[in-house]
Design a protein around this motif. Structure first.
Motif, PDB file in Angstrom:
ATOM      1  N   VAL A  93      11.101  17.307   6.489  1.00  0.00           N
ATOM      2  CA  VAL A  93      12.402  16.646   5.785  1.00  0.00           C
ATOM      3  C   VAL A  93      13.146  18.030   5.223  1.00  0.00           C
ATOM      4  CG1 VAL A  93      13.295  15.458   4.246  1.00  0.00           C
ATOM      5  CG2 VAL A  93      11.576  14.488   5.729  1.00  0.00           C
ATOM      6  N   PRO A  94      12.448  18.867   4.331  1.00  0.00           N
ATOM      7  CA  PRO A  94      13.268  20.073   3.772  1.00  0.00           C
ATOM      8  C   PRO A  94      13.868  20.942   4.490  1.00  0.00           C
ATOM      9  CG  PRO A  94      11.011  19.417   2.564  1.00  0.00           C
ATOM     10  CD  PRO A  94      10.974  18.803   3.766  1.00  0.00           C
ATOM     11  N   PRO A  95      13.202  21.497   5.720  1.00  0.00           N
ATOM     12  CA  PRO A  95      13.785  22.206   6.372  1.00  0.00           C
ATOM     13  C   PRO A  95      15.031  21.560   7.310  1.00  0.00           C
ATOM     14  CG  PRO A  95      11.584  22.036   7.208  1.00  0.00           C
ATOM     15  CD  PRO A  95      11.663  21.538   5.747  1.00  0.00           C
ATOM     16  N   ARG A 155       0.959  -1.271  -0.069  1.00  0.00           N
ATOM     17  CA  ARG A 155       0.018  -0.029  -0.061  1.00  0.00           C
ATOM     18  C   ARG A 155       0.905   1.261  -0.130  1.00  0.00           C
ATOM     19  NH1 ARG A 155      -3.963   1.641   4.402  1.00  0.00           N
ATOM     20  NH2 ARG A 155      -3.111  -0.380   5.563  1.00  0.00           N
ATOM     21  N   VAL A 156       0.954   1.837  -1.363  1.00  0.00           N
ATOM     22  CA  VAL A 156       1.927   2.976  -1.204  1.00  0.00           C
ATOM     23  C   VAL A 156       1.087   4.401  -1.218  1.00  0.00           C
ATOM     24  CG1 VAL A 156       3.653   4.390  -2.553  1.00  0.00           C
ATOM     25  CG2 VAL A 156       3.501   1.811  -2.191  1.00  0.00           C
ATOM     26  N   GLU A 157       1.105   5.043  -0.172  1.00  0.00           N
ATOM     27  CA  GLU A 157      -0.044   6.128  -0.120  1.00  0.00           C
ATOM     28  C   GLU A 157       0.472   7.530  -0.928  1.00  0.00           C
ATOM     29  OE1 GLU A 157      -1.117   6.629   3.726  1.00  0.00           O
ATOM     30  OE2 GLU A 157      -2.794   5.023   3.647  1.00  0.00           O
ATOM     31  N   SER A 158       1.885   7.559  -1.360  1.00  0.00           N
ATOM     32  CA  SER A 158       2.307   8.728  -1.899  1.00  0.00           C
ATOM     33  C   SER A 158       2.329   8.679  -3.447  1.00  0.00           C
ATOM     34  CB  SER A 158       3.829   8.772  -1.490  1.00  0.00           C
ATOM     35  OG  SER A 158       4.606   9.215  -2.491  1.00  0.00           O
ATOM     36  N   ALA A 159       1.414   9.597  -3.945  1.00  0.00           N
ATOM     37  CA  ALA A 159       1.444   9.593  -5.442  1.00  0.00           C
ATOM     38  C   ALA A 159       2.785   9.652  -6.140  1.00  0.00           C
ATOM     39  CB  ALA A 159       0.513  10.805  -6.087  1.00  0.00           C
ATOM     40  N   GLU A 160       3.636  10.511  -5.697  1.00  0.00           N
ATOM     41  CA  GLU A 160       5.076  10.345  -6.312  1.00  0.00           C
ATOM     42  C   GLU A 160       5.645   9.000  -6.336  1.00  0.00           C
ATOM     43  OE1 GLU A 160       6.355  12.302  -8.196  1.00  0.00           O
ATOM     44  OE2 GLU A 160       8.453  12.289  -8.099  1.00  0.00           O
ATOM     45  N   ALA A 161       5.473   8.480  -5.157  1.00  0.00           N
ATOM     46  CA  ALA A 161       6.095   7.055  -5.037  1.00  0.00           C
ATOM     47  C   ALA A 161       5.381   6.289  -5.856  1.00  0.00           C
ATOM     48  CB  ALA A 161       6.267   6.575  -3.631  1.00  0.00           C
ATOM     49  N   ARG A 162       4.272   5.819  -6.031  1.00  0.00           N
ATOM     50  CA  ARG A 162       3.584   5.243  -6.893  1.00  0.00           C
ATOM     51  C   ARG A 162       3.961   5.477  -8.388  1.00  0.00           C
ATOM     52  NH1 ARG A 162      -1.170   6.362  -3.645  1.00  0.00           N
ATOM     53  NH2 ARG A 162      -1.757   7.780  -5.175  1.00  0.00           N
ATOM     54  N   GLY A 199       8.776  11.398   2.521  1.00  0.00           N
ATOM     55  CA  GLY A 199      10.113  11.910   3.287  1.00  0.00           C
ATOM     56  C   GLY A 199      11.345  11.072   2.691  1.00  0.00           C
ATOM     57  N   LEU A 200      11.052   9.906   2.239  1.00  0.00           N
ATOM     58  CA  LEU A 200      12.157   9.258   1.705  1.00  0.00           C
ATOM     59  C   LEU A 200      12.462   9.644   0.435  1.00  0.00           C
ATOM     60  CD1 LEU A 200      13.845   6.485   2.065  1.00  0.00           C
ATOM     61  CD2 LEU A 200      11.851   5.071   1.032  1.00  0.00           C
ATOM     62  N   ILE A 201      11.567  10.046  -0.499  1.00  0.00           N
ATOM     63  CA  ILE A 201      11.951  10.445  -1.743  1.00  0.00           C
ATOM     64  C   ILE A 201      12.628  11.925  -1.582  1.00  0.00           C
ATOM     65  CG2 ILE A 201      10.940  11.648  -3.698  1.00  0.00           C
ATOM     66  CD1 ILE A 201       8.467   9.572  -3.399  1.00  0.00           C
ATOM     67  N   ARG A 202      12.379  12.698  -0.712  1.00  0.00           N
ATOM     68  CA  ARG A 202      13.014  13.995  -0.657  1.00  0.00           C
ATOM     69  C   ARG A 202      14.489  13.749   0.038  1.00  0.00           C
ATOM     70  NH1 ARG A 202       7.886  17.122   2.058  1.00  0.00           N
ATOM     71  NH2 ARG A 202       6.952  17.640   0.013  1.00  0.00           N
ATOM     72  N   LEU A 203      14.660  12.807   0.823  1.00  0.00           N
ATOM     73  CA  LEU A 203      16.089  12.681   1.449  1.00  0.00           C
ATOM     74  C   LEU A 203      16.961  11.950   0.175  1.00  0.00           C
ATOM     75  CD1 LEU A 203      14.799  10.841   4.572  1.00  0.00           C
ATOM     76  CD2 LEU A 203      16.098  12.826   4.445  1.00  0.00           C
ATOM     77  N   ALA A 220      15.993   8.738  -6.503  1.00  0.00           N
ATOM     78  CA  ALA A 220      17.498   9.376  -6.435  1.00  0.00           C
ATOM     79  C   ALA A 220      18.134   9.904  -7.985  1.00  0.00           C
ATOM     80  CB  ALA A 220      18.588   8.790  -5.778  1.00  0.00           C
ATOM     81  N   GLU A 221      17.703   8.910  -8.762  1.00  0.00           N
ATOM     82  CA  GLU A 221      18.379   9.160 -10.270  1.00  0.00           C
ATOM     83  C   GLU A 221      19.842   8.619  -9.993  1.00  0.00           C
ATOM     84  OE1 GLU A 221      17.411  12.487 -12.279  1.00  0.00           O
ATOM     85  OE2 GLU A 221      15.254  12.206 -12.024  1.00  0.00           O
ATOM     86  N   GLY A 222      20.173   7.952  -9.480  1.00  0.00           N
ATOM     87  CA  GLY A 222      21.646   7.475  -9.085  1.00  0.00           C
ATOM     88  C   GLY A 222      21.678   6.694  -7.548  1.00  0.00           C
ATOM     89  N   PRO A 223      22.840   6.337  -7.131  1.00  0.00           N
ATOM     90  CA  PRO A 223      22.767   5.525  -5.775  1.00  0.00           C
ATOM     91  C   PRO A 223      22.318   6.354  -4.670  1.00  0.00           C
ATOM     92  CG  PRO A 223      24.815   5.040  -7.211  1.00  0.00           C
ATOM     93  CD  PRO A 223      24.227   6.352  -7.714  1.00  0.00           C
ATOM     94  N   ALA A 224      21.520   5.726  -3.826  1.00  0.00           N
ATOM     95  CA  ALA A 224      20.752   6.565  -2.859  1.00  0.00           C
ATOM     96  C   ALA A 224      21.345   5.897  -1.586  1.00  0.00           C
ATOM     97  CB  ALA A 224      19.344   6.836  -2.821  1.00  0.00           C
ATOM     98  N   PRO A 225      22.210   6.209  -0.692  1.00  0.00           N
ATOM     99  CA  PRO A 225      22.307   5.586   0.465  1.00  0.00           C
ATOM    100  C   PRO A 225      21.389   5.169   1.295  1.00  0.00           C
ATOM    101  CG  PRO A 225      23.249   7.843   0.455  1.00  0.00           C
ATOM    102  CD  PRO A 225      22.855   7.718  -0.628  1.00  0.00           C
ATOM    103  N   VAL A 226      20.810   4.129   1.516  1.00  0.00           N
ATOM    104  CA  VAL A 226      20.073   3.479   2.367  1.00  0.00           C
ATOM    105  C   VAL A 226      20.458   2.478   3.235  1.00  0.00           C
ATOM    106  CG1 VAL A 226      18.013   4.031   0.857  1.00  0.00           C
ATOM    107  CG2 VAL A 226      19.536   1.867   0.789  1.00  0.00           C
TER     108      VAL A 226
END
Lengths: 488, 215
Positions: free
Chosen positions: A174-176, A33-40, A216-220, A265-271
């Motif tokens: 997250v952004p601030p 269940r992915v509630e973020s439109a951007e993530a979907r 949040g994850l996408i922004r990070l 990330a369009e590239g390696p994202a450290p997770v």
């Protein structure tokens, strides 16, 4: 000769394969269940199928994401020196995060935490070498909730030079917070090159990435800030009742997060393959963080992450006791020790009581001793002399007065961890003379000794770094109706 | 004018280096530094510093023992010189020291022995598993000021009382003081058996012995 590194292994390789197989199967059926439109949108563009029932993520998408995820990254201290290594079998510790309560040592009550408490905790953690990183440990009740996340981070950055494990309760925070880290680091390039903080991001069991967590994850990921994916499966309630089943669900939630982060990330994202799994207590309906099965879940989950070559994290060192008592000691030491033996890269939770709701400064110093013991254990049994015993006996003669050997004086410091005076190894007479102090009194004395010796004035407003930090936090505070921040 | 030498002496005790302290003692003789000055202003300050460090928890038993060994090595070199000049090092007192009957534990006793000797007491170490009469005989023989009794076990601790009684019987007390130590020993026990004091560790034993001889 390198000493044997003691290690706890709970899963056979074949079982890890089965866990991953089922985790991947769960991502396709029932899906997430992915509630973020951007993530979907990101997932769908990469081959996931999305409908009203959920987002089904194919194995190939997950495999691509895993291939892209870095196997190692570092967190840096204020000076820009790499201090925390996420990857391999590094074992590091930080206090638990985001407690709402503090065990007030004067009253013995759990009360709401305030700014002053967080500053004291941060200064204490700063002085204890057992803690490799700080955490945004307390939610401060004396500032409005809207700025709570960024404010906690501000206090930690002000009063610490160590790396930071942090997190946000809303995606908008997250952004601030990233902006604050950039201000503190001296710009976004500096922060990308030498990240100081990792953010905990928690999916909701079972198989649910909320809008706040996913956004949040996408922004990070897009800001290049490392994210610690921290699923919280409760075995028997929000996860299968078996440990193996809960580990499979945990893996599925982590894998979905990794897919989202890598696509964003369009590239390696450290997770980080993180987690705060627990069993569900069937008498009380609580999630005991100090149970041995909870520690087993943490270790097993980390084993799966290690199998994938990913950095790992777990939540151990907390206790479900309400005061600093024998239960707190058993549960915390057990968790810290097992987590260390599991080779978990970052073990969060020290200092915590009452599941993860309450922090205690006194417990933080006691837990530091358990951490030191765990580290000593990891160092194993070393061979430090050409002859183990024979040559020394030749020197001492058969009477064997080893206290008189220069080797003893040189080597005992390498062999023995010297605990602080929180640990009582004196005689019963010394204990009588101390006024029969128990561990709580000794911990209290140690807290006072550390904090009283290091005054912590609020930073000068004309300090350049503080100006940069306040340029981020000040306007947010004003918008939240706070003309002045509490003096901290 | 011997400041550098004195500082090096102090250092050799802190480093627990018997070879170095003996060499420095010989150097003192060659350079005409009075042996008593070497002890009082060179080596003893180092020993005091180690004792203080130990009491504070900054230094450890091996530091203490090695400092004692270094002290012994230095005084072994200086002693004949002292006798030659007639300026015998003033001993703080004579102590007969041993572990009581039935008890063969010697680590604690030997530590105390080393520290007392290093501090300037004349120590007669009678060993372990020592009968009460032996303590009394030896005390009379050497003209002891103090008898020190060690016991590690609660079962053997009672033999400390036997020694006190033997000393009483021989009429050696109260001139000869009795000090007791060991894991199970408490101040209350010392009082109960009529001993003159107990020390928590080797450093405390030295201050206790000093206070009993009025130093």
């Amino acid at each position: 000769m390198t000493p044997v590194r003691p290690r706890l292994t709970l899963l056979e390789p074949a079982l890890i394969e089965r866990i991953l197989e089922e985790a991947l199967a769960l991502l396709e059926r029932p899906g997430v269940r992915v509630e973020s439109a951007e993530a979907r949108r990101l997932l769908q563009a990469a081959g996931a199928s999305v409908d009203a029932r959920g987002t089904r993520i194919p194995e190939s998408l997950v495999r691509d994401a895993l291939a892209q995820a870095p196997h190692e990254f570092f967190l840096h201290d204020r000076s820009g020196t790499a201090r925390v290594r996420y990857g391999g079998d590094s074992v590091q510790f930080d206090p638990g995060s985001s407690c709402v309560h503090l065990l007030d040592d004067e009253t013995g009550r759990h009360r709401e935490a305030v700014s002053r408490d967080l500053v004291r905790l941060v200064r204490l953690c700063e002085a204890l070498p057992q803690y490799d990183a700080q955490s945004t440990a307390l939610v401060c009740a004396d500032v409005p909730k809207e700025i709570g996340d960024v404010y906690r981070l501000l206090l930690v950055l002000r009063h610490s030079d160590k790396p930071v494990v942090t997190g946000a309760f809303t995606a908008d925070a997250v952004p601030p917070m990233v902006a604050l880290l950039e201000a503190d680091a001296g710009g976004h390039i500096a922060l990308r090159q030498r990240p100081r903080a990792v953010f905990d991001v928690c999916p909701s069991a079972p198989l649910h990435w909320t809008q706040f967590a996913a956004d949040g994850l996408i922004r990070l990921a897009r800001a290049g800030v490392p994210a610690e994916i921290v699923p919280v499966p409760l075995a028997g309630a929000t996860a299968p009742p078996t440990l193996a089943g809960a580990v499979a669900l945990h893996a599925a939630e982590c894998l979905a997060g990794i897919a989202i982060a890598q696509l964003a990330a369009e590239g390696p994202a450290p997770v980080v393959w993180g987690g705060a799994p627990a069993i569900f207590d069937m008498r009380t309906g609580t999630a005991p963080m100090g149970a041995v099965e909870t520690a087993m879940l943490d270790v097993a989950c980390a084993e799966v992450g290690k199998h994938l070559g990913l950095p790992t994290h777990g939540y151990l060192g907390g206790s479900d006791a309400k005061v600093l008592d024998a239960q707190a000691g058993i549960e915390s030491a057990q968790g810290l020790l097992l987590g260390a033996l599991g080779g978990i890269n970052m073990i969060s939770g020290a200092g915590m009581l009452d599941f993860l709701a309450c922090h205690s400064l006194e417990k933080l110093v006691v837990d530091a001793e358990a951490i030191a013991s765990a580290r000593r254990l990891l160092d194993g049994v070393s061979v430090r002399t050409d002859s183990l015993a024979v040559a020394m006996f030749e020197k001492t003669g058969p009477a064997g007065e080893f206290l008189k050997l220069p080797e003893t004086r040189r080597l005992f410091r390498l062999e023995q961890h010297l605990p602080s005076n929180v640990i009582d190894r004196g005689s019963v007479r010394a204990w009588e003379d101390s006024g029969r102090r128990g561990v709580v009194a000794r911990a209290r004395a140690r807290v006072a000794e550390i904090l009283d010796g290091h005054p912590f004035p609020p930073p000068r407003p004309d300090d350049e770094r503080e100006r940069a930090r306040m340029a981020v936090v000040g306007p947010l505070a004003a918008r939240a109706g706070l003309d002045r921040l509490p003096a901290a | 004018m011997h400041d550098g030498l004195l500082a090096a002496m102090r250092r050799s005790i802190l480093d627990g280096d018997p070879d170095r302290s003996a060499a420095l003692a010989r150097e003192a003789i060659e350079r005409g530094l009075p042996p008593l000055d070497a002890v009082r202003h060179g080596f003893v300050p180092g020993l005091d510093e180690v004792g203080e460090g130990f009491a504070k928890g900054d230094l450890f038993l091996p530091d203490l023992v090695m400092a004692g060994e270094a002290m012994k090595a230095a005084t072994a070199v200086l002693e004949p010189e002292l006798q030659k000049t007639g300026a015998r090092r003033e001993i703080l007192g004579r102590i007969v020291l041993g572990t009581v009957r039935g008890d063969i534990h010697e680590i604690g006793k030997t530590l105390v022995s080393t520290m007392l000797a290093a501090a300037g007491f004349e120590v007669h170490d009678v060993g372990v598993d020592v009968p009460a009469e032996t303590f009394a005989d030896r005390a009379r023989e050497v003209g002891a000021d103090i008898v020190g009794l060690s016991a590690l076990l609660t079962t053997t601790m009672t033999a400390q009382r036997d020694v006190v009684r033997a000393l009483d019987r021989d009429g050696l007390r109260p001139r000869v003081k009795v000090i007791v130590g060991g894991a199970p020993v408490t101040r209350a026990w010392a009082e109960e058996i009529g001993a003159d004091g107990y020390g928590e560790d080797a450093v405390a034993a030295v201050s206790l012995a000093r206070s009993l001889v009025g130093r």
